[in-house]
Design a protein around this motif. Sequence first.
Motif, PDB file in Angstrom:
ATOM      1  N   LEU A   1       0.713  -1.228  -0.028  1.00 14.92           N
ATOM      2  CA  LEU A   1       0.129   0.053  -0.019  1.00 14.92           C
ATOM      3  C   LEU A   1       0.902   1.258  -0.035  1.00 14.92           C
ATOM      4  O   LEU A   1       1.785   1.366   0.679  1.00 14.92           O
ATOM      5  CB  LEU A   1      -0.931   0.047   1.298  1.00 14.92           C
ATOM      6  CG  LEU A   1      -1.793  -1.102   1.631  1.00 14.92           C
ATOM      7  CD1 LEU A   1      -2.685  -0.740   2.619  1.00 14.92           C
ATOM      8  CD2 LEU A   1      -2.707  -1.308   0.163  1.00 14.92           C
ATOM      9  N   ASP A   2       0.616   2.183  -0.733  1.00 17.30           N
ATOM     10  CA  ASP A   2       1.321   3.326  -1.097  1.00 17.30           C
ATOM     11  C   ASP A   2       0.541   4.346  -0.073  1.00 17.30           C
ATOM     12  O   ASP A   2      -0.690   4.781  -0.591  1.00 17.30           O
ATOM     13  CB  ASP A   2       1.302   3.899  -2.446  1.00 17.30           C
ATOM     14  CG  ASP A   2       2.127   5.230  -2.638  1.00 17.30           C
ATOM     15  OD1 ASP A   2       2.319   5.888  -1.606  1.00 17.30           O
ATOM     16  OD2 ASP A   2       2.403   5.641  -3.669  1.00 17.30           O
ATOM     17  N   MET A   3       0.878   4.880   0.973  1.00 24.51           N
ATOM     18  CA  MET A   3       0.312   5.884   1.832  1.00 24.51           C
ATOM     19  C   MET A   3       1.157   7.212   2.037  1.00 24.51           C
ATOM     20  O   MET A   3       0.732   7.811   2.949  1.00 24.51           O
ATOM     21  CB  MET A   3       0.160   5.271   3.235  1.00 24.51           C
ATOM     22  CG  MET A   3      -0.206   3.983   3.551  1.00 24.51           C
ATOM     23  SD  MET A   3      -1.847   3.455   3.318  1.00 24.51           S
ATOM     24  CE  MET A   3      -2.237   3.782   5.051  1.00 24.51           C
ATOM     25  N   SER A   4       1.717   7.287   0.936  1.00 23.23           N
ATOM     26  CA  SER A   4       2.466   8.675   0.880  1.00 23.23           C
ATOM     27  C   SER A   4       1.759   9.978   0.595  1.00 23.23           C
ATOM     28  O   SER A   4       2.110  10.798   0.899  1.00 23.23           O
ATOM     29  CB  SER A   4       3.781   8.505  -0.282  1.00 23.23           C
ATOM     30  OG  SER A   4       2.945   8.389  -1.445  1.00 23.23           O
ATOM     31  N   HIS A   5       0.555   9.710   0.216  1.00 29.43           N
ATOM     32  CA  HIS A   5      -0.566  10.906   0.122  1.00 29.43           C
ATOM     33  C   HIS A   5      -0.904  11.353   1.399  1.00 29.43           C
ATOM     34  O   HIS A   5      -1.235  12.342   1.673  1.00 29.43           O
ATOM     35  CB  HIS A   5      -1.675  10.574  -0.716  1.00 29.43           C
ATOM     36  CG  HIS A   5      -2.569   9.322  -0.401  1.00 29.43           C
ATOM     37  ND1 HIS A   5      -2.024   7.992  -0.373  1.00 29.43           N
ATOM     38  CD2 HIS A   5      -3.692   9.259   0.285  1.00 29.43           C
ATOM     39  CE1 HIS A   5      -2.806   7.357   0.117  1.00 29.43           C
ATOM     40  NE2 HIS A   5      -4.067   8.076   0.447  1.00 29.43           N
ATOM     41  N   LEU A   6      -0.796  10.431   2.395  1.00 28.86           N
ATOM     42  CA  LEU A   6      -1.168  10.627   4.077  1.00 28.86           C
ATOM     43  C   LEU A   6       0.150  11.311   4.755  1.00 28.86           C
ATOM     44  O   LEU A   6      -0.187  11.884   5.855  1.00 28.86           O
ATOM     45  CB  LEU A   6      -2.020   9.357   4.612  1.00 28.86           C
ATOM     46  CG  LEU A   6      -3.097   9.108   4.052  1.00 28.86           C
ATOM     47  CD1 LEU A   6      -3.765   7.938   4.425  1.00 28.86           C
ATOM     48  CD2 LEU A   6      -4.271  10.333   4.146  1.00 28.86           C
ATOM     49  N   GLU A   7       1.104  10.601   4.627  1.00 31.48           N
ATOM     50  CA  GLU A   7       2.210  10.784   5.120  1.00 31.48           C
ATOM     51  C   GLU A   7       3.555  10.728   4.294  1.00 31.48           C
ATOM     52  O   GLU A   7       3.622   9.653   3.756  1.00 31.48           O
ATOM     53  CB  GLU A   7       2.419   9.755   6.411  1.00 31.48           C
ATOM     54  CG  GLU A   7       3.597   9.638   7.292  1.00 31.48           C
ATOM     55  CD  GLU A   7       3.915  10.847   8.095  1.00 31.48           C
ATOM     56  OE1 GLU A   7       2.932  11.687   8.388  1.00 31.48           O
ATOM     57  OE2 GLU A   7       4.969  11.085   8.419  1.00 31.48           O
ATOM     58  N   PRO A   8       4.334  11.659   4.198  1.00 28.64           N
ATOM     59  CA  PRO A   8       5.549  11.585   3.266  1.00 28.64           C
ATOM     60  C   PRO A   8       6.288  10.085   3.388  1.00 28.64           C
ATOM     61  O   PRO A   8       6.593   9.904   4.406  1.00 28.64           O
ATOM     62  CB  PRO A   8       6.500  12.860   3.633  1.00 28.64           C
ATOM     63  CG  PRO A   8       5.574  13.717   4.652  1.00 28.64           C
ATOM     64  CD  PRO A   8       4.611  13.074   5.089  1.00 28.64           C
ATOM     65  N   ASP A   9       6.507   9.551   2.417  1.00 26.46           N
ATOM     66  CA  ASP A   9       7.276   8.248   2.089  1.00 26.46           C
ATOM     67  C   ASP A   9       6.665   7.010   2.807  1.00 26.46           C
ATOM     68  O   ASP A   9       7.422   6.043   3.161  1.00 26.46           O
ATOM     69  CB  ASP A   9       8.694   8.661   2.691  1.00 26.46           C
ATOM     70  CG  ASP A   9       9.345   9.848   2.246  1.00 26.46           C
ATOM     71  OD1 ASP A   9       9.265  10.292   0.716  1.00 26.46           O
ATOM     72  OD2 ASP A   9      10.075  10.729   2.971  1.00 26.46           O
ATOM     73  N   TYR A  10       5.605   7.187   3.297  1.00 26.74           N
ATOM     74  CA  TYR A  10       4.897   6.021   4.047  1.00 26.74           C
ATOM     75  C   TYR A  10       4.324   5.193   2.988  1.00 26.74           C
ATOM     76  O   TYR A  10       3.276   5.126   2.392  1.00 26.74           O
ATOM     77  CB  TYR A  10       4.315   6.455   4.980  1.00 26.74           C
ATOM     78  CG  TYR A  10       3.182   5.817   5.879  1.00 26.74           C
ATOM     79  CD1 TYR A  10       3.766   4.457   6.206  1.00 26.74           C
ATOM     80  CD2 TYR A  10       1.782   5.867   6.290  1.00 26.74           C
ATOM     81  CE1 TYR A  10       3.048   3.521   7.091  1.00 26.74           C
ATOM     82  CE2 TYR A  10       0.961   4.949   6.844  1.00 26.74           C
ATOM     83  CZ  TYR A  10       1.638   3.658   7.418  1.00 26.74           C
ATOM     84  OH  TYR A  10       1.136   2.969   7.848  1.00 26.74           O
ATOM     85  N   TYR A  11       4.675   3.740   3.342  1.00 23.85           N
ATOM     86  CA  TYR A  11       4.397   2.697   2.618  1.00 23.85           C
ATOM     87  C   TYR A  11       4.057   1.505   3.825  1.00 23.85           C
ATOM     88  O   TYR A  11       4.584   1.525   4.953  1.00 23.85           O
ATOM     89  CB  TYR A  11       5.362   1.822   1.695  1.00 23.85           C
ATOM     90  CG  TYR A  11       5.484   2.949   0.530  1.00 23.85           C
ATOM     91  CD1 TYR A  11       4.900   2.772  -0.676  1.00 23.85           C
ATOM     92  CD2 TYR A  11       6.314   4.112   0.605  1.00 23.85           C
ATOM     93  CE1 TYR A  11       5.176   3.696  -1.947  1.00 23.85           C
ATOM     94  CE2 TYR A  11       6.516   4.970  -0.342  1.00 23.85           C
ATOM     95  CZ  TYR A  11       5.956   4.620  -1.653  1.00 23.85           C
ATOM     96  OH  TYR A  11       6.072   5.556  -2.418  1.00 23.85           O
ATOM     97  N   GLN A  12       3.416   0.365   3.071  1.00 29.58           N
ATOM     98  CA  GLN A  12       2.761  -0.558   4.274  1.00 29.58           C
ATOM     99  C   GLN A  12       2.740  -1.882   3.309  1.00 29.58           C
ATOM    100  O   GLN A  12       2.207  -1.819   2.239  1.00 29.58           O
ATOM    101  CB  GLN A  12       1.249  -0.246   4.531  1.00 29.58           C
ATOM    102  CG  GLN A  12       1.072  -0.567   6.116  1.00 29.58           C
ATOM    103  CD  GLN A  12      -0.624  -0.230   6.287  1.00 29.58           C
ATOM    104  OE1 GLN A  12      -1.386  -1.209   5.877  1.00 29.58           O
ATOM    105  NE2 GLN A  12      -0.994   1.008   6.779  1.00 29.58           N
TER     106      GLN A  12
END
Length: 445
Positions: A164-175
């Motif tokens: 999951l690319d969550m970088s729209h919520l938190e910079p550089d954050y993936y899962q």
Amino acid sequence: MKKTISGFSKLSKPDKVRWVVEQFFQDPESAEGELISFWHRDEEQQRILDGFSENTLSNYYLPFGVAPNFLINGRIYAVPMAIEESSVVAAASSAAKYWLSRGGFRAEVISTKKLGQVHFSWKGEAQKLRRHFGELEARLRLDAAHLTANMEQRGGGVLGIELLDMSHLEPDYYQLKVSFETCDSMGANFINSVLEEFGSTLRIFVQEHPAFEGAEQQLEVIMAILSNYTPECIVRASVECPVEALAMGPGDPMSPEEFVRKFAKAVRIAHIDPHRAATHNKGIFNGVDAVVLATGNDFRAVEACGHAYAARDGQYRSLSHCAVEDGRFRFWLDLPLALGTVGGLTRLHPIARRSLELLGNPGAPELMGIIAATGLAQNFAALRSLVTTGIQKGHMKMHLMNILNHLEATEKECREAVEHFRDKVVSYKAVREFLAMSRTEEGKK
Ligand code: HMG
């Protein structure tokens, strides 16, 4: 006086007790005596209990009771409940007895998927991760094979791995979002071990793969842990009957039609008002937690998940539902429940083991059904009281003993008070006055 200490955990249990009572109690001798009086007389049993937690001083007792007459999926259960609140076991028992002659409870496990996450930062191109995800997934599964082999033999294991690319919520954050089937275990240790292995494989993959050359500084694994929110590990418990069958018999406070109308309205209110929803769901968890605790399961995980699920559309709402259609009353509860009947405390805690035996040693899906049915029964009993007599009548009837104990009533006074309040409303004031009166009369004799 000094109230802090270094090395407390290394003290022997009697020394821990001594230190605590001397530092924090006004009468250390009496506090020490009382704490020790709750130690188990069998040293081996006490050793097992002490092993569950840390810095133990004593045992904290809770009543362990049973709600008989539960008919669930055509089978009769006596449901074990560990709870300190009066009227909960009575309410569950009363609803179980009520539905026994109306078809009982139906329980249906909808799915049993558990979840975990590896949270990480990736400062490189998102596309690069996506492009090589297939290879990464194969490597994750391979490296964790030594951990998953036994679970796979039982029919479980890792069901799926998503990036999951969550970088729209938190910079550089993936899962990495990972789903699991853990069969009859709650699976917390299994899931966490696999996720930690995945975290280290992810690091190694980026270090070793030619496409990621020089990129190892761009990756940071933040943490790897199961998620207690398991909306796809879910069970539905329901009851259903013709409206006219809801009649309770002579002395009914209202007609079945009037009862159903008010009952359905009460459920509806819990769907639209979060203040009411929290109380309504608390009533459900009165039943759920008591069985979760009695069977050695993790009630914090169950509560956290249930409440998160109750707020899944952005507003906190009732977990139960009611419908009246074509003259039929339907009442049901959808509850996410991540439980185990093997592992954890389930077989170690002597009373948890007996609770499971009492239930016929169910697997986790069967236990999910029993617990959801108990939650629904509890909710039914509370709502039935609320829309008919009010909650205080039944609750205070059960609470009478606590008030009497608080007022240090003798055994004889307790017997007389139970008789006196059989047809009267119980309140603290009324009980105190009753005792004062009977003590004066006794004094006159
Ligand atoms: P009752 O009609 O006075 O009971 O109800 P009864 O004396 O006619 O007995 C009927 C059956 O109830 C018994 O059958 C038992 O199954 C059970 P029997 O055993 O005789 O064949 N029962 C008992 N079981 C064990 N010990 C007892 C006992 N008494 C009855 N001493 C009752 C009394 C309390 C059941 C009823 O008033 C009731 O269900 N009240 C609801 C109580 C409740 O929900 N308590 C939870 C605490 S309040 C709360 O926290 C939640 C809430 O805020 C949630 C919400 O707002 O939605 C209310």
